[in-house]
Design a protein around this motif. Structure first.
Motif, short mmCIF file in Angstrom:
data_model
loop_
_atom_site.label_atom_id
_atom_site.label_comp_id
_atom_site.label_asym_id
_atom_site.label_seq_id
_atom_site.Cartn_x
_atom_site.Cartn_y
_atom_site.Cartn_z
N ARG A 240 -15.10 45.05 -16.15
CA ARG A 240 -14.11 45.29 -15.10
C ARG A 240 -12.81 45.84 -15.70
NH1 ARG A 240 -12.65 43.73 -9.85
NH2 ARG A 240 -10.78 44.96 -9.42
N ASN A 244 -11.04 49.30 -14.67
CA ASN A 244 -9.63 49.36 -14.27
C ASN A 244 -8.88 50.44 -15.04
OD1 ASN A 244 -10.04 47.21 -12.53
ND2 ASN A 244 -9.03 45.70 -13.83
N THR A 250 -6.56 49.75 -8.26
CA THR A 250 -6.81 49.87 -6.81
C THR A 250 -8.17 50.49 -6.55
OG1 THR A 250 -4.45 50.07 -6.33
CG2 THR A 250 -6.00 50.84 -4.65
N GLN A 253 -10.97 48.14 -7.54
CA GLN A 253 -11.21 47.11 -6.54
C GLN A 253 -11.99 47.66 -5.36
OE1 GLN A 253 -10.14 43.78 -7.10
NE2 GLN A 253 -11.69 43.49 -5.49
N ASP A 254 -11.68 48.89 -4.95
CA ASP A 254 -12.42 49.53 -3.87
C ASP A 254 -13.89 49.71 -4.24
OD1 ASP A 254 -10.22 49.69 -2.23
OD2 ASP A 254 -9.73 51.77 -2.77
N VAL A 256 -15.65 47.85 -6.49
CA VAL A 256 -16.28 46.54 -6.58
C VAL A 256 -16.51 45.94 -5.19
CG1 VAL A 256 -15.96 44.17 -7.39
CG2 VAL A 256 -15.41 46.09 -8.90
N ASP A 257 -15.59 46.17 -4.29
CA ASP A 257 -15.71 45.62 -2.94
C ASP A 257 -16.63 46.45 -2.05
OD1 ASP A 257 -14.00 43.59 -3.61
OD2 ASP A 257 -12.23 44.49 -2.69
N GLY A 258 -17.12 47.57 -2.55
CA GLY A 258 -18.03 48.40 -1.78
C GLY A 258 -17.37 49.33 -0.80
N ARG A 259 -16.05 49.45 -0.87
CA ARG A 259 -15.35 50.35 0.05
C ARG A 259 -15.41 51.80 -0.42
NH1 ARG A 259 -11.70 45.95 -0.07
NH2 ARG A 259 -10.45 47.00 -1.67
N LYS A 260 -15.67 51.98 -1.70
CA LYS A 260 -15.67 53.32 -2.26
C LYS A 260 -16.95 53.54 -3.07
CE LYS A 260 -13.19 57.07 -2.64
NZ LYS A 260 -12.87 57.87 -1.46
N VAL A 284 -21.74 45.85 -7.96
CA VAL A 284 -21.58 47.10 -7.21
C VAL A 284 -22.96 47.65 -6.87
CG1 VAL A 284 -20.60 49.42 -7.21
CG2 VAL A 284 -19.44 47.58 -8.45
#
Length: 309
Positions: A240, A244, A250, A253-254, A256-260, A284
């Motif tokens: 991680r 980073n 930012t 994090q997107d 890892v959170d699956g937003r990107k 991911v």
């Protein structure tokens, strides 16, 4: 197909425990060397390998490519035929993959199995060198004939692979529509300062991509004798940190959170799978791989290439 996914990584002691009852387990040596390396993976396999293992030729188990590129993703029929006729693997076989670098080409083989839905598959972290370093024996000589099984052609998960056309389209997108592209090549090749190992191929990078050399996900180890180095994966927290640094906290994090969603690439599609596996270890799941990677991209005369210092 097995209903439960096997761990992505296992240790030598994990594998040794499984080999106490080896039925239903297939161990594959997926060692691959760069074309200009003075080494032969199959010959080295015959001289030293883990007991019960078979050799998986990543160049041989591949579909033809219009540019003549090697180790491209096979079609479903080619994959199924290789599993049955060459490796003796059936749909419910537990597959363990290793290489003689430690971690280098084995993630590419794992990516192939997982992309075809064979989730009962793992990489031996540290590969053959760690296996021997931890006191387990290697063997040589003739191979046992694999037992043929049944393996109907599986369906490839189309979301795992990116084409040249998709990469060109993605490089023109902005904001939420853009898939983050991580390039696993060495930084000098990414910036264009250093030459590519393939003669005549321009270095540089795809517009909008980020440099994340694959070795930043790995730890270099020395064996107990001090005469050999090999690699293992870093811990998830260390992976991680590398992510980073590459894309910023930012965007990381997107991801890892699956937003990107994210795409991995490299020179020829081999070490892109090291990044793919490292991201999988972070949880991911939206990770695609540009199969032909930089070689296929830069070989086409119309490709836009960026260079930077």
């Amino acid at each position: 197909m097995a209903s439960q996914a096997a761990p992505l990584l296992i240790t030598p002691s994990d594998l040794a425990d499984k080999l106490k009852s080896p039925a239903g387990i297939s161990i594959l040596d997926a060692t691959w060397f760069m074309p200009n390396a003075p080494r032969n993976a199959r010959e080295e396999f015959m001289n030293s390998r883990i007991h019960h293992s078979q050799f998986l030729d990543l160049d041989g188990v591949a579909s033809p490519h219009e540019l003549g590129l090697k180790h491209m993703m096979p079609n479903s029929q080619t994959f199924a035929k290789a599993c049955v006729e060459k490796l003796g693997i059936s749909r419910d076989t537990r597959v363990v993959i290793y290489d003689s670098h430690g971690v280098f080409s084995s993630p590419r083989a794992l990516f192939m199995f997982r992309a075809f839905g064979h989730i009962n598959s793992s990489v031996l972290d540290g590969g053959l060198p760690r296996w021997v370093d931890e006191g387990y024996s290697a063997t040589s000589g003739s191979l046992a004939t694999p037992k043929f099984g049944q393996y109907d052609a599986p369906q490839l998960d189309a979301d795992t692979i990116r084409s040249y056309e998709q990469m060109v389209s993605n490089s023109q997108l902005e904001g939420d529509a853009y898939e983050i592209l991580l390039d696993a090549r060495a930084k000098g090749r990414f910036t264009g300062i250093d030459a590519e190992p393939r003669p005549g191929l321009s270095s540089g990078h795809i517009p909008g991509s980020y440099s994340l050399p694959f070795n930043l996900f790995l730890r270099r180890q020395s064996n107990k004798k001090g005469d050999l180095e090999y690699t293992t994966f870093l811990s998830p927290s260390e992976i991680r940190e590398a992510l980073n640094t590459a894309v910023g906290t930012t965007k990381a994090q997107d991801i890892v959170d699956g937003r990107k969603p994210v795409i991995t690439s490299c020179g020829s599609g081999m070490t892109a799978a090291v990044l793919w596996l490292g991201l999988q270890l972070l949880g991911v799941r939206k990770v695609g791989l540009y199969d032909e990677s930089w070689t296929g991209y830069a070989m086409r005369s119309g490709s836009k290439i960026e260079k930077s210092t």
